[in-house]
Write an enzyme that holds these catalytic residues in place. Structure first.
Site, mmCIF file in Angstrom:
data_model
loop_
_atom_site.group_PDB
_atom_site.id
_atom_site.type_symbol
_atom_site.label_atom_id
_atom_site.label_comp_id
_atom_site.label_asym_id
_atom_site.label_seq_id
_atom_site.Cartn_x
_atom_site.Cartn_y
_atom_site.Cartn_z
ATOM 1 C CB CYS A 27 16.969 10.895 -79.476
ATOM 2 S SG CYS A 27 18.147 11.229 -78.158
ATOM 3 C CB CYS A 63 24.880 3.819 -70.565
ATOM 4 S SG CYS A 63 25.070 2.730 -69.148
ATOM 5 C CG ASP A 120 11.204 4.962 -55.213
ATOM 6 O OD1 ASP A 120 11.158 4.969 -53.970
ATOM 7 O OD2 ASP A 120 12.232 5.219 -55.849
#
Ligand code: SF4
Ligand code: SF4
Length: 315
Positions: free
Chosen positions: A188, A195, A130
């Protein structure tokens, strides 16, 4: 020489320890406009490499000259229960960061697969983790390895999202052989609600400048005071939007890769651990771990905020 079929590449990938493997085509990203809007909104914060990489990220065929497709693999880093945050810990470290830096581990394993592909007839086999301009979650989705959830993570329907994605761009003309998984988030919204810093603007749109992973890893200087009480005990990264996902709760199984196993350092019980460490000791213990990226000064800052937040009422 005949070139290897995707089934043979997958067999070798699984033999090497990857938990899933597929192939993606390299047509332009379907999320190019969304990426531009996200960057314009300033959600990348100080991560200047993201706008610099955007042009290639939107056009994967331009990333590696000569490549016609990408092999996409998943690596499982799921922590076993005894390596997750425990009662009595002074601060928390994200699951992927408890062992050796995954860039080192994943690069090593990907290069073995790339070498195997070259020996089997490929002439291009370029490895990416990444740290490049690769839209790896979208390529994994194209390869039939999962869907991008409302928490922006790739979710594999039988493995979950505690995975790392590796890609090998190749001149082999490989076509996806797995059907698209489709969006299984349904109604959902657990990740959005859980968070601690309300970092999701809406589903699949993360304002990184509100995310604890950004603050603890990328952000230099003192984070804004409005976030201190919401720090939720994290000294490096944050796992909340993965931890609450039902696909992890139901399906994630602990990794068997020893490189991701928890190291003896840091001592999570000691709130002053990083304060007491010298630069030389930090380098000795963490040079090959993700904690080297923020470095000792920022780990001291993060830990101070993490410890303080555990004694603060959230707003
Ligand atoms: S990593 Fe943590 S802070 Fe960042 S979006 Fe997920 S739950 Fe929020
Ligand atoms: S927690 Fe729910 S909404 Fe969020 S990614 Fe998982 S399934 Fe999707």
């Amino acid at each position: 020489m005949t070139t290897p079929a995707l089934a043979a590449i997958r067999a070798e990938a699984l033999r090497l320890g990857f938990v899933a493997c597929g192939a993606a085509t390299l047509e332009p990203s379907a999320r190019g406009d969304a990426l531009d809007a996200w960057l314009r909104a300033g959600y990348a914060g100080t991560m200047g490499y993201l706008p610099r990489q955007a042009r290639k990220r939107k056009a994967p065929e331009t990333i590696t000259p000569g490549a016609h497709s990408a092999v996409v693999v998943l690596e499982n880093y799921t922590p076993p229960p005894n390596e997750r945050p425990q009662p009595g810990d002074a601060y928390k470290i994200a699951g992927y960061a408890r062992g050796t830096d995954y860039h080192l581990v994943l690069h090593g394993r990907l290069h073995k697969l790339a070498e195997w592909m070259l020996a089997a007839g490929a002439t291009v086999a370029n490895v990416w983790v990444d740290d490049g301009p690769v839209p790896e979650r979208e390529l994994a989705e194209r390869a039939g390895l999962g869907w991008i959830g409302k928490n922006t993570m790739l979710i594999h329907p039988r493995i979950g999202s505690y995975t790392l994605i590796g890609t090998i761009f190749t001149d082999l003309a490989l076509s996806p052989d797995l059907p698209p998984v489709g969006d299984h988030c349904g109604t959902c919204t657990r990740c959005l609600e859980a968070c601690p810093t309300d970092a999701f603007v809406t589903e699949r749109v993360l304002d990184a400048t509100r995310c604890l992973s950004y603050f603890t890893i990328e952000h230099r200087g003192e984070p804004p005071a409005e976030f201190h009480a919401a720090w939720d005990g994290w000294a490096f990264g944050c796992d909340v939007c993965n931890d609450v996902c039902p696909w992890n709760v139901k399906f994630a199984e602990a990794t068997v890769e020893p490189e991701y196993g928890m190291r003896p350092h840091p001592d999570r019980r000691n709130p002053a651990y990083f304060e007491q460490l010298t630069e030389a000791e930090f380098a000795e213990h963490f040079a090959e771990t993700p904690l080297a990226r923020p470095g000792l000064d920022r780990m001291r800052r993060n830990t101070r905020l993490a410890v303080a937040s555990r004694h603060t009422e959230r707003p």
